[in-house]
Design an enzyme around this catalytic site. Structure first.
Site, PDB file in Angstrom:
ATOM      1  CB  THR A  48      -2.321 -15.239 -16.483  1.00 41.97           C
ATOM      2  OG1 THR A  48      -1.882 -16.486 -15.932  1.00 41.97           O
ATOM      3  CG2 THR A  48      -3.307 -15.513 -17.605  1.00 41.97           C
ATOM      4  CB  THR A  50      -0.658 -14.602 -10.206  1.00 47.08           C
ATOM      5  OG1 THR A  50      -1.334 -13.416  -9.783  1.00 47.08           O
ATOM      6  CG2 THR A  50      -0.157 -15.356  -8.982  1.00 47.08           C
ATOM      7  CB  CYS A  51       0.669 -17.966 -14.186  1.00 42.60           C
ATOM      8  SG  CYS A  51      -1.073 -18.232 -13.790  1.00 42.60           S
ATOM      9  CB  SER A  52       4.169 -14.618 -15.966  1.00 42.57           C
ATOM     10  OG  SER A  52       3.474 -15.268 -17.020  1.00 42.57           O
TER      11      SER A  52
END
Length: 243
Positions: A48, A50-52
């Site tokens: 996803t 923001t996570c990446s």
């Protein structure tokens, strides 16, 4: 929705999944945290945005800094299966963070942080948070505020580092533009490695072209080294920089 801050409590017992050289393996939470100082950060999903782009990469970048502050391991947790977590970790080159799958949401539910994201087609997922765990006891928790969407304000790596030591020296952001078969590029990379400095490598022909090289540096030669937004130059310039 309110989330309980569990500082001072023991982490709940649960089994995580991970894929290693032995295949699909289980790791008990009691074993993961026993006699260690561990940072765990949890996020809504692998791959996803923001996570990446931010959450995982920054923890990976600061891993050596956290180690100097006595942190034994950094764990990224998500309610995904182990195969997805392994693939995501490889794509992110997050070799300094342990990616664990809480596929059934068992641990996350016991933490009181399992949320319903069915409106996005995600099903049950983890709320975004981070915590510092000492020998199985939660010393500090940073739980994202209950806001619409996917807030990312307090569970980031820099906030955690500031809690542990607000005077810790941050690593330099270093990028090296190279091309295959270039001996001067190899020289520059070996020099950075000798200083125990991590860097990102942009390879011409794979990640960019000579047009980007000229646009960024005004030069047609490689390597080109950048440190904290400043262009250092080639391998000889890098030697002078460190002298």
């Amino acid at each position: 929705m309110s989330f309980e801050n569990r500082e001072g409590q023991r982490i709940p017992s649960a089994d995580f999944k991970i894929i290693n050289e032995k295949g699909l393996q289980s790791i008990a939470s009691d074993d993961l945290f026993k006699n260690k100082k561990v940072i765990l950060f949890s996020l809504p999903g692998a791959f996803t945005p923001t996570c990446s782009s931010t959450h995982l990469p920054r923890y990976n970048q600061l891993a050596k800094t956290f180690a100097k502050e006595g942190v034994d391991e950094i764990v990224c947790l998500s309610v995904n299966d182990a195969f997805v977590m392994k693939s995501w970790g490889e794509s992110q080159e997050a070799d300094k963070v342990t990616l664990l799958a809480d596929g059934n949401g068992e641990f996350t539910e016991k933490m009181g942080l399992l949320v319903d994201k069915s409106d996005l087609g995600f099903g049950k997922r983890s709320w975004r948070y981070s915590m510092l765990v000492n020998d199985g006891v939660i010393e500090k928790m940073f739980i994202e505020p209950d806001k619409p969407g996917d807030p990312f304000e307090v569970s980031d790596a820099d906030t955690m580092l500031a809690f542990i030591n607000d005077k810790a020296e941050l690593p330099k952001a270093i990028t090296v533009i190279t091309k295959p078969g270039c001996p001067f590029c190899t020289k520059a990379k070996e020099l950075l490695k000798s200083k125990d400095l991590d860097f990102e490598e942009v390879i011409l022909g794979r990640d960019a072209t000579s047009v980007s090289l000229a646009a960024l540096t005004g030069q047609g030669k490689v390597p080109q080294v950048f440190v904290d937004g400043k262009r250092i130059g080639g391998s000889d310039d890098l030697e002078k920089y460190f002298s």
